[in-house]
Scaffold this active site. Structure first.
Site, PDB file in Angstrom:
ATOM      1  N   LYS A   1       0.870  -1.188   0.000  1.00 49.53           N
ATOM      2  CA  LYS A   1       0.000   0.000   0.000  1.00 49.53           C
ATOM      3  C   LYS A   1       0.897   1.226   0.000  1.00 49.53           C
ATOM      4  CE  LYS A   1      -4.413   1.043   0.241  1.00 49.53           C
ATOM      5  NZ  LYS A   1      -5.592   0.245  -0.170  1.00 49.53           N
TER       6      LYS A   1
ATOM      7  N   ASP B   1      -7.118   4.380  -4.323  1.00 51.91           N
ATOM      8  CA  ASP B   1      -7.766   4.245  -3.002  1.00 51.91           C
ATOM      9  C   ASP B   1      -8.345   5.638  -2.749  1.00 51.91           C
ATOM     10  OD1 ASP B   1      -7.815   2.220  -0.538  1.00 51.91           O
ATOM     11  OD2 ASP B   1      -7.509   4.191   0.310  1.00 51.91           O
TER      12      ASP B   1
HETATM   13  P1  NDP Z   1     -12.957   8.036  -2.639  1.00 48.00           P
HETATM   14  O1  NDP Z   1     -11.869   9.014  -2.467  1.00 48.00           O
HETATM   15  O2  NDP Z   1     -13.533   7.815  -3.985  1.00 48.00           O
HETATM   16  O3  NDP Z   1     -14.173   8.366  -1.662  1.00 48.00           O
HETATM   17  C1  NDP Z   1     -13.995   8.433  -0.293  1.00 48.00           C
HETATM   18  C2  NDP Z   1     -15.304   8.811   0.371  1.00 48.00           C
HETATM   19  O4  NDP Z   1     -15.176   8.628   1.775  1.00 48.00           O
HETATM   20  C3  NDP Z   1     -15.675  10.273   0.162  1.00 48.00           C
HETATM   21  O5  NDP Z   1     -17.071  10.408   0.166  1.00 48.00           O
HETATM   22  C4  NDP Z   1     -15.051  10.928   1.386  1.00 48.00           C
HETATM   23  O6  NDP Z   1     -15.674  12.148   1.753  1.00 48.00           O
HETATM   24  C5  NDP Z   1     -15.267   9.887   2.453  1.00 48.00           C
HETATM   25  N1  NDP Z   1     -14.181  10.002   3.433  1.00 48.00           N
HETATM   26  C6  NDP Z   1     -12.860   9.784   3.205  1.00 48.00           C
HETATM   27  N2  NDP Z   1     -12.142  10.007   4.313  1.00 48.00           N
HETATM   28  C7  NDP Z   1     -13.018  10.379   5.243  1.00 48.00           C
HETATM   29  C8  NDP Z   1     -12.885  10.737   6.593  1.00 48.00           C
HETATM   30  N3  NDP Z   1     -11.678  10.762   7.209  1.00 48.00           N
HETATM   31  N4  NDP Z   1     -14.029  11.036   7.268  1.00 48.00           N
HETATM   32  C9  NDP Z   1     -15.241  10.997   6.634  1.00 48.00           C
HETATM   33  N5  NDP Z   1     -15.416  10.668   5.358  1.00 48.00           N
HETATM   34  C10 NDP Z   1     -14.323  10.367   4.669  1.00 48.00           C
HETATM   35  O7  NDP Z   1     -12.371   6.666  -2.052  1.00 48.00           O
HETATM   36  P2  NDP Z   1     -12.885   5.166  -2.295  1.00 48.00           P
HETATM   37  O8  NDP Z   1     -14.344   5.150  -2.502  1.00 48.00           O
HETATM   38  O9  NDP Z   1     -11.998   4.554  -3.306  1.00 48.00           O
HETATM   39  O10 NDP Z   1     -12.520   4.494  -0.893  1.00 48.00           O
HETATM   40  C11 NDP Z   1     -13.465   4.374   0.180  1.00 48.00           C
HETATM   41  C12 NDP Z   1     -13.021   3.273   1.118  1.00 48.00           C
HETATM   42  O11 NDP Z   1     -12.974   2.016   0.395  1.00 48.00           O
HETATM   43  C13 NDP Z   1     -11.624   3.413   1.731  1.00 48.00           C
HETATM   44  O12 NDP Z   1     -11.643   2.875   3.025  1.00 48.00           O
HETATM   45  C14 NDP Z   1     -10.751   2.556   0.826  1.00 48.00           C
HETATM   46  O13 NDP Z   1      -9.584   2.118   1.492  1.00 48.00           O
HETATM   47  C15 NDP Z   1     -11.699   1.400   0.564  1.00 48.00           C
HETATM   48  N6  NDP Z   1     -11.420   0.581  -0.606  1.00 48.00           N
HETATM   49  C16 NDP Z   1     -11.300   1.144  -1.845  1.00 48.00           C
HETATM   50  C17 NDP Z   1     -11.067   0.343  -2.942  1.00 48.00           C
HETATM   51  C18 NDP Z   1     -11.013   0.895  -4.319  1.00 48.00           C
HETATM   52  O14 NDP Z   1     -10.903   0.104  -5.253  1.00 48.00           O
HETATM   53  N7  NDP Z   1     -11.111   2.198  -4.521  1.00 48.00           N
HETATM   54  C19 NDP Z   1     -10.879  -1.109  -2.804  1.00 48.00           C
HETATM   55  C20 NDP Z   1     -11.101  -1.612  -1.464  1.00 48.00           C
HETATM   56  C21 NDP Z   1     -11.350  -0.771  -0.417  1.00 48.00           C
HETATM   57  P3  NDP Z   1     -14.919  13.548   1.475  1.00 48.00           P
HETATM   58  O15 NDP Z   1     -14.978  13.746  -0.010  1.00 48.00           O
HETATM   59  O16 NDP Z   1     -15.678  14.541   2.259  1.00 48.00           O
HETATM   60  O17 NDP Z   1     -13.505  13.364   1.977  1.00 48.00           O
HETATM   61  O1  2IT Z   2      -7.918  -1.480  -0.599  1.00 43.45           O
HETATM   62  C1  2IT Z   2      -7.879  -1.973  -1.746  1.00 43.45           C
HETATM   63  O2  2IT Z   2      -8.014  -3.189  -1.937  1.00 43.45           O
HETATM   64  C2  2IT Z   2      -7.689  -1.056  -2.874  1.00 43.45           C
HETATM   65  N1  2IT Z   2      -7.625   0.154  -2.675  1.00 43.45           N
HETATM   66  C3  2IT Z   2      -7.554  -1.604  -4.274  1.00 43.45           C
HETATM   67  C4  2IT Z   2      -6.171  -2.117  -4.512  1.00 43.45           C
HETATM   68  C5  2IT Z   2      -5.872  -2.534  -5.936  1.00 43.45           C
HETATM   69  O3  2IT Z   2      -4.689  -2.835  -6.176  1.00 43.45           O
HETATM   70  O4  2IT Z   2      -6.757  -2.575  -6.785  1.00 43.45           O
END
Ligand code: NDP
Ligand code: 2IT
Length: 448
Positions: free
Chosen positions: A129, A169
Site C-alpha cells: 500500500k 484508493d
Molecule cells: P474516494 O476518495 O472515492 O471516496 C472516499 C469517500 O469517503 C468520500 O465520500 C469521502 O468524503 C469519504 N471520506 C474519506 N475520508 C473520510 C474521513 N476521514 N471522514 C469521513 N469521510 C471520509 O475513495 P474510495 O471510494 O476509493 O474508498 C473508500 C473506502 O474504500 C476506503 O476505506 C478505501 O480504502 C476502501 N477501498 C477502496 C477500494 C477501491 O478500489 N477504490 C478497494 C477496497 C477498499 P470527502 O470527499 O468529504 O472526503
Molecule cells: O484497498 C484496496 O483493496 C484497494 N484500494 C484496491 C487495490 C488494488 O490494487 O486494486
C-alpha cells in the site's frame, strides 16, 4: 492452547514496541493475531519458522519527499509512502491513498490487511500500500498533475509488473492513475500497462474495475443474506461515503432489489427516503467533483444533515464505504437496535474493535473489509491478466468473473469459520483462510 496464545500475545507486544504510535496498524494486527491461536496448534511449523513475526514486519518501506509547485508558483512539500509488505503470493499489490490524514501507521494498516485480502482472492498477488498526505480536495487539475508527476518521479524505480503494481484508493481515481502512468512511461520509455491498475479503458484499463469494489461488496452481502435464506429484495440500506466504492455499492444494491436511503461525505449526510437518485450523485461527485450537500438543490424532499451520523438512520443493511473506524461501539449498538441484519464493509477497517464485538455478539451477518471489499483488488488482478495477454474482456464476462470470485471468498470464509468451530464468524474465517495460504508460501520459500 493457552500457552500458544500467550506466545501470540508476546508477538503483539513486540509489534507495539517496534511500531510506536501507529495505532491503526496495531488495531489491524491485533484483529488478525487474535484469530491465530487454533491455527498454530494445527501448524507448529509456523511458530518454528517465526511466520507471524515475519508477516508483521514489512519486506520494504519507502518514504520520500514529494516537492511540487501550486498554481501560484509556491513550492509545496508532501511526504510519499510505499510499504511493500509481503510478496509470498505475487508482486506487491495495493492502492495509493492521497488524504491529509495519511502517515506511516495508516499505510501499514492498509498494507497489512492487503496481504490477507489479496490471498483471499485466490489470485497471484502479494500485499502493499502507498500514498501521501497530499490533499487533492480543492486542487486544480494542473496541481494534481504536477503532484502526481513528482510522486511518480521517485516511486517509478520501485515498480514493475513483476515487482509492485499500485492502484487507487481514497483520493486516487482514474485521473490520478492517468497522470502517474504518463510520468512512468515518460521516465522509463516503456509502455508497460501492467505497472498500474485502474487505468482508462482506451489505454489498458479493464471494464468493471471502476465498479468492482462496490459491486463486489454487494455480491458478498448478497451471499451472506442467501446463507440465511434472505435477499436484498425490499431492504432499506445505508451506504456511507459518496466516492468510488459508495457509488457502485448503491448501484448494485438497487440492481439487486434493495433501496439505498442515505449516503454521506465528511461534511454531512443525505437522507432520501424515496431512495437515492444515483445519476445525480454521479453527476455531483464524478463529473463536477462537488459536495454531496448539492443533492438537495435538485431534490427538495431530501434532507441534508450537516455533521450528521448516518448510522442513526434505521436500516436493514449497512455498508460502510468511507474510511477506517467510522462505526464505533455506540454506532454498532444503534444499528443492531434499529434492526440491522447485515453489515458489509466496502471500506478498510471501518468498524472499531468494540463495534466488531457488538456485531459478532448480536450474530448479525457481518462481512469484514478484507473479505467483503476484495472485489476491487481482484478485478485489478484481472486487469493485470488482460494486460499480460494484450487482451480486453467484455463487461459481462468480467463482471461474472468478479461475482464468482466473491462467491468463492464467501464460501471459503464461511467454511473456515465452521472448521474452526465459530460458524457464521466471517472475521475468523477471513483471517485464518487468508493467513494460511500466505504462511504456507512463506514456509516453502525458506527464510527470506
Ligand atoms: P474516494 O476518495 O472515492 O471516496 C472516499 C469517500 O469517503 C468520500 O465520500 C469521502 O468524503 C469519504 N471520506 C474519506 N475520508 C473520510 C474521513 N476521514 N471522514 C469521513 N469521510 C471520509 O475513495 P474510495 O471510494 O476509493 O474508498 C473508500 C473506502 O474504500 C476506503 O476505506 C478505501 O480504502 C476502501 N477501498 C477502496 C477500494 C477501491 O478500489 N477504490 C478497494 C477496497 C477498499 P470527502 O470527499 O468529504 O472526503
Ligand atoms: O484497498 C484496496 O483493496 C484497494 N484500494 C484496491 C487495490 C488494488 O490494487 O486494486
Amino acid at each position: 492452547m493457552a500457552k500458544v496464545d500467550m506466545k501470540i500475545e508476546g508477538m503483539y507486544q513486540e509489534v507495539l514496541k517496534r511500531n510506536p504510535g501507529e495505532t491503526e496498524f496495531h488495531q489491524a494486527v491485533l484483529e488478525v493475531l487474535e484469530c491465530l491461536g487454533p491455527v498454530v496448534v494445527k501448524h507448529p511449523e509456523y511458530l518454528e519458522r517465526k511466520i507471524i513475526e515475519r508477516i508483521c514486519e514489512p519486506e520494504r518501506q519507502i518514504i520520500f519527499r514529494v516537492p511540487w509547485q501550486d498554481d501560484k508558483g509556491i513550492v509545496q512539500i508532501n511526504r510519499g509512502f510505499r510499504v511493500e509488505f509481503n510478496s509470498s503470493l505475487g508482486p506487491y499489490k495495493g492502492g495509493l491513498r492521497f488524504h491529509p490524514s495519511v502517515y506511516l501507521g495508516i499505510i501499514k494498516f492498509l498494507g497489512f490487511e492487503q496481504i490477507f485480502k489479496n490471498s483471499l482472492t485466490g489470485l497471484p498477488i502479494g500485499g502493499g500500500k502507498g500514498g501521501s498526505d497530499f490533499d487533492p480536495k480543492g486542487k486544480s487539475d494542473d496541481e494534481v498533475m504536477r503532484f502526481c508527476q513528482s510522486f511518480m518521479t521517485e516511486l517509478y524505480r520501485h515498480l514493475g509488473e513483476h515487482t509492485d503494481v499500485p492502484a487507487g484508493d481514497i483520493g486516487v481515481g482514474g485521473r490520478e492513475i492517468g497522470y502517474m502512468f504518463g510520468q512512468y512511461k515518460r521516465i522509463t520509455n516503456r509502455y508497460e500497462p501492467g505497472v498500474l491498475t485502474g487505468k482508462g479503458l482506451t489505454w489498458g484499463g479493464s471494464l468493471v474495475r471502476t465498479e468492482a469494489t462496490g459491486y463486489g461488496a454487494t455480491f458478498f452481502v448478497n451471499e451472506m443474506l442467501k446463507a440465511r435464506n434472505d435477499s436484498f429484495e425490499g431492504k432499506k440500506c445505508l451506504v456511507s461515503g459518496s466516492g468510488n466504492v459508495a457509488i457502485y455499492t448503491i448501484e448494485k444494491i438497487h440492481q439487486l432489489g434493495g433501496t439505498c436511503i442515505a449516503c454521506s461525505d465528511s461534511n454531512g449526510v443525505i437522507y432520501d427516503e424515496k431512495g437515492l437518485d444515483l445519476d445525480l450523485i454521479k453527476q455531483i461527485k464524478e463529473v463536477e467533483r462537488r459536495r454531496i450537500e448539492d443533492y438537495t438543490k435538485k431534490h427538495k424532499h431530501a434532507k441534508y444533515i450537516a455533521n450528521g451520523n448516518i448510522w442513526d438512520i434505521p436500516c436493514q443493511v449497512a455498508m460502510p464505504s468511507a474510511t477506517q473506524n467510522e462505526i464505533n461501539g455506540k454506532d454498532a449498538a444503534t444499528l443492531v437496535k434499529n434492526g440491522c441484519i447485515a453489515v458489509g464493509e466496502g471500506a478498510n477497517m471501518p468498524t472499531t474493535p468494540e463495534g466488531v464485538k457488538i456485531f459478532l455478539d448480536a450474530k448479525i451477518a457481518y462481512g469484514p473489509g478484507k473479505a467483503a471489499n476484495a472485489g476491487g483488488v481482484a478485478t485489478s488482478a484481472l486487469e493485470m491478466q488482460q494486460n499480460a495477454s494484450r487482451d480486453s474482456w467484455s463487461f459481462e464476462y468480467t463482471e461474472k468473473k468478479l461475482e464468482d470470485i466473491m462467491i468463492n471468498i464467501h464460501r471459503n470464509c464461511f467454511e473456515t469459520a465452521e472448521e474452526y468451530g465459530a460458524p457464521g464468524n466471517y472475521v475468523l474465517g477471513a483471517n485464518i483462510c487468508g493467513f494460511i495460504k500466505v504462511a504456507n508460501a512463506m514456509v516453502a520459500h525458506g527464510l527470506i
